[in-house]
Motif scaffolding. Structure first.
Motif, PDB file in Angstrom:
ATOM      1  N   ASN A 157      65.456  21.929   8.318  1.00 19.38           N
ATOM      2  CA  ASN A 157      64.771  21.331   9.456  1.00 19.38           C
ATOM      3  C   ASN A 157      65.058  22.154  10.722  1.00 19.38           C
ATOM      4  O   ASN A 157      66.222  22.375  11.048  1.00 19.38           O
ATOM      5  CB  ASN A 157      65.278  19.885   9.602  1.00 19.38           C
ATOM      6  CG  ASN A 157      64.746  19.206  10.836  1.00 19.38           C
ATOM      7  OD1 ASN A 157      63.635  19.482  11.279  1.00 19.38           O
ATOM      8  ND2 ASN A 157      65.555  18.328  11.391  1.00 19.38           N
ATOM      9  N   THR A 184      55.422  17.666  -3.001  1.00 22.57           N
ATOM     10  CA  THR A 184      56.605  18.474  -2.711  1.00 22.57           C
ATOM     11  C   THR A 184      56.876  19.507  -3.801  1.00 22.57           C
ATOM     12  O   THR A 184      57.628  20.448  -3.571  1.00 22.57           O
ATOM     13  CB  THR A 184      57.865  17.588  -2.583  1.00 22.57           C
ATOM     14  OG1 THR A 184      57.947  16.758  -3.734  1.00 22.57           O
ATOM     15  CG2 THR A 184      57.832  16.738  -1.336  1.00 22.57           C
ATOM     16  N   ARG A 198      66.970  19.147   4.312  1.00 21.24           N
ATOM     17  CA  ARG A 198      66.012  20.030   3.648  1.00 21.24           C
ATOM     18  C   ARG A 198      64.646  19.375   3.770  1.00 21.24           C
ATOM     19  O   ARG A 198      64.449  18.242   3.321  1.00 21.24           O
ATOM     20  CB  ARG A 198      66.398  20.184   2.185  1.00 21.24           C
ATOM     21  CG  ARG A 198      65.420  20.988   1.349  1.00 21.24           C
ATOM     22  CD  ARG A 198      65.920  21.052  -0.080  1.00 21.24           C
ATOM     23  NE  ARG A 198      65.035  21.798  -0.946  1.00 21.24           N
ATOM     24  CZ  ARG A 198      64.118  21.213  -1.721  1.00 21.24           C
ATOM     25  NH1 ARG A 198      63.974  19.925  -1.723  1.00 21.24           N
ATOM     26  NH2 ARG A 198      63.351  21.960  -2.492  1.00 21.24           N
ATOM     27  N   VAL A 199      63.732  20.075   4.414  1.00 19.31           N
ATOM     28  CA  VAL A 199      62.384  19.527   4.611  1.00 19.31           C
ATOM     29  C   VAL A 199      61.353  20.556   4.158  1.00 19.31           C
ATOM     30  O   VAL A 199      61.672  21.724   3.943  1.00 19.31           O
ATOM     31  CB  VAL A 199      62.113  19.197   6.108  1.00 19.31           C
ATOM     32  CG1 VAL A 199      63.073  18.141   6.608  1.00 19.31           C
ATOM     33  CG2 VAL A 199      62.190  20.446   6.966  1.00 19.31           C
ATOM     34  N   ILE A 200      60.109  20.102   4.030  1.00 14.94           N
ATOM     35  CA  ILE A 200      59.025  21.041   3.736  1.00 14.94           C
ATOM     36  C   ILE A 200      58.915  21.995   4.921  1.00 14.94           C
ATOM     37  O   ILE A 200      58.996  21.572   6.073  1.00 14.94           O
ATOM     38  CB  ILE A 200      57.697  20.291   3.520  1.00 14.94           C
ATOM     39  CG1 ILE A 200      57.810  19.419   2.261  1.00 14.94           C
ATOM     40  CG2 ILE A 200      56.533  21.265   3.396  1.00 14.94           C
ATOM     41  CD1 ILE A 200      56.572  18.629   1.943  1.00 14.94           C
ATOM     42  N   ASP A 201      58.765  23.280   4.633  1.00 15.31           N
ATOM     43  CA  ASP A 201      58.748  24.296   5.686  1.00 15.31           C
ATOM     44  C   ASP A 201      57.701  23.973   6.756  1.00 15.31           C
ATOM     45  O   ASP A 201      56.625  23.466   6.448  1.00 15.31           O
ATOM     46  CB  ASP A 201      58.462  25.663   5.066  1.00 15.31           C
ATOM     47  CG  ASP A 201      58.684  26.787   6.051  1.00 15.31           C
ATOM     48  OD1 ASP A 201      59.848  27.149   6.253  1.00 15.31           O
ATOM     49  OD2 ASP A 201      57.694  27.279   6.622  1.00 15.31           O
ATOM     50  N   THR A 212      69.771  24.749   1.289  1.00 16.38           N
ATOM     51  CA  THR A 212      69.780  24.533   2.734  1.00 16.38           C
ATOM     52  C   THR A 212      71.197  24.700   3.276  1.00 16.38           C
ATOM     53  O   THR A 212      71.401  25.299   4.331  1.00 16.38           O
ATOM     54  CB  THR A 212      69.234  23.138   3.049  1.00 16.38           C
ATOM     55  OG1 THR A 212      67.986  22.995   2.384  1.00 16.38           O
ATOM     56  CG2 THR A 212      69.051  22.928   4.522  1.00 16.38           C
ATOM     57  N   HIS A 249      60.362  24.916   0.877  1.00 12.86           N
ATOM     58  CA  HIS A 249      61.205  24.073   1.711  1.00 12.86           C
ATOM     59  C   HIS A 249      62.140  24.950   2.535  1.00 12.86           C
ATOM     60  O   HIS A 249      62.455  26.066   2.147  1.00 12.86           O
ATOM     61  CB  HIS A 249      62.056  23.137   0.848  1.00 12.86           C
ATOM     62  CG  HIS A 249      61.278  21.979   0.297  1.00 12.86           C
ATOM     63  ND1 HIS A 249      60.298  22.136  -0.642  1.00 12.86           N
ATOM     64  CD2 HIS A 249      61.351  20.647   0.551  1.00 12.86           C
ATOM     65  CE1 HIS A 249      59.794  20.952  -0.941  1.00 12.86           C
ATOM     66  NE2 HIS A 249      60.416  20.024  -0.232  1.00 12.86           N
ATOM     67  N   SER A 250      62.593  24.432   3.662  1.00  9.48           N
ATOM     68  CA  SER A 250      63.621  25.137   4.417  1.00  9.48           C
ATOM     69  C   SER A 250      64.400  24.129   5.261  1.00  9.48           C
ATOM     70  O   SER A 250      64.137  22.932   5.187  1.00  9.48           O
ATOM     71  CB  SER A 250      62.991  26.219   5.302  1.00  9.48           C
ATOM     72  OG  SER A 250      61.946  25.672   6.047  1.00  9.48           O
ATOM     73  N   ASP A 267      59.847  16.069   8.920  1.00  9.66           N
ATOM     74  CA  ASP A 267      59.054  15.381   7.901  1.00  9.66           C
ATOM     75  C   ASP A 267      58.827  13.897   8.211  1.00  9.66           C
ATOM     76  O   ASP A 267      57.709  13.432   8.228  1.00  9.66           O
ATOM     77  CB  ASP A 267      59.640  15.601   6.492  1.00  9.66           C
ATOM     78  CG  ASP A 267      61.124  15.252   6.403  1.00  9.66           C
ATOM     79  OD1 ASP A 267      61.713  14.901   7.432  1.00  9.66           O
ATOM     80  OD2 ASP A 267      61.673  15.334   5.287  1.00  9.66           O
TER      81      ASP A 267
END
Lengths: 253, 84
Positions: A37, A29, A10-13, A72, A34-35, A126
């Motif tokens: 990777n 954050t 799960r990373v920042i979009d 995610t 988020h979405s 990220d």
């Protein structure tokens, strides 16, 4: 037939503008979209296609992260993964969670779940580490096919086309193996609303790193996180002489 | 499934897609609503069927748009570093 384990992060979009915290301890954050990777989406898609071609029997998605990492996992389930494993990592350990820890977790789970293929994205957008696949292969002592751009299965072997500097390389690996997905491996499908609803019925198992016997103590200390330097504005000069003087001033001549 | 239910499902799934729209969800939602409201008095089943088909086509188009946008962004970020 094989069992496939995919790692999702799960990373920042990718479309969000990243902001650095004023105290330089990290990036903002909270309240940020988020979405999954994008490279992990490609990994999930490849696993799902393997299942559709009857090359895989079951797909298991793993995500290490905060409670929201389950969202995610749901996306992965909506894309066609059979079940999820959520490895819960507390907020204190999250910032110093490194590929070395994740690879140990993945290796442990791959052994426990008797997976034959582990697929992860080549890197996360990220931290851009690009280490998890390599380290997982090392921990398991399995062959690795990184930066995969095409994967074909022929009785007990995988033929992998790899994207390397200035060209492509074809390798053959025996199963079990670890793969990492490059950008051109496939075009991931979109998790549609009805599939997301159906995915809610699929099981997600929750485990802690302690259950798996993986020590998450930090290997690094984050000293400071800063924005990249901004480009200085240019200026238009009237003639060559001024340009030469300016260049001399700047120490370029 | 009745035609009415299919229209509602189409609307819901388009709304869901709209959450990722580059110009924002509000921009997308108002336009989506207008597009549906414009045809609210259509009762001919064949006409409605055509409109549903068009809606499904738009859905595919939006999915393709998102995929391309993501692919291009990633390609720009990760593959043209030497050329700057």
């Amino acid at each position: 037939m094989a069992r496939v384990l995919v790692g999702v992060k799960r990373v920042i979009d990718y479309a969000v503008k990243i902001r650095v915290k004023p105290d330089k301890s990290g990036v903002v954050t909270d309240g940020v979209k988020h979405s999954m990777n994008p490279f992990d989406e490609i990994a999930v898609e490849e696993a799902v296609r393997m299942k559709e071609k009857k090359l895989a029997t079951e797909i298991i998605a793993v995500s290490c992260g905060p409670p929201q990492a389950q969202e995610t996992l749901r996306t992965a389930l909506a894309m066609g993964v059979d079940r999820g494993i959520h490895v819960e990592v507390g907020p204190a350990e999250l910032n110093t969670l490194q590929p070395i820890h994740v690879s140990k977790i993945l290796a442990k789970l791959a052994t426990e779940e008797k997976a034959d293929i582990v697929i992860v994205g080549k890197q996360a957008i990220d931290d851009d580490c690009n280490q998890t696949a390599q380290m997982t292969a090392a921990v398991l002592d399995w062959p690795q096919g990184t930066f995969a751009s095409k994967v074909e299965k022929t009785n007990g072997e995988l033929t992998i086309l790899r994207e390397i500097d200035g060209g492509l390389e074809t390798i053959k690996v025996k199963l079990p193996a670890v793969l990492s997905a490059d950008l051109r491996l496939n075009e991931p499908r979109y998790a549609t609303l009805p599939n997301i609803m159906k995915a809610k019925k699929k099981p997600i198992k929750k485990v802690t790193p302690k259950d798996l016997g993986v020590d998450l103590s930090p290997r690094i200390e984050i000293v400071s996180v800063e924005d990249p330097p901004t480009r200085q504005a240019g200026s238009i000069l009237p003639d060559v002489d001024t340009l030469v003087t300016k260049l001399k001033e700047g120490g370029h001549l | 499934m009745s035609q009415r239910a299919r229209v509602i499902e189409l609307y819901k799934s388009l709304l869901h897609l709209g959450k990722d729209y580059p110009q924002g969800f509000d921009y997308f939602r108002t336009r989506l609503k207008n597009a549906f409201m414009k045809n609210k008095d259509v009762t001919d089943p064949e006409q409605v069927q055509k409109m549903i088909a068009h809606g499904e086509f738009v859905k595919k188009e939006i999915e393709a748009l998102y995929m391309l946008k993501k692919y291009r962004t990633l390609k720009r970020r990760y593959e043209n570093q030497e050329q700057g």
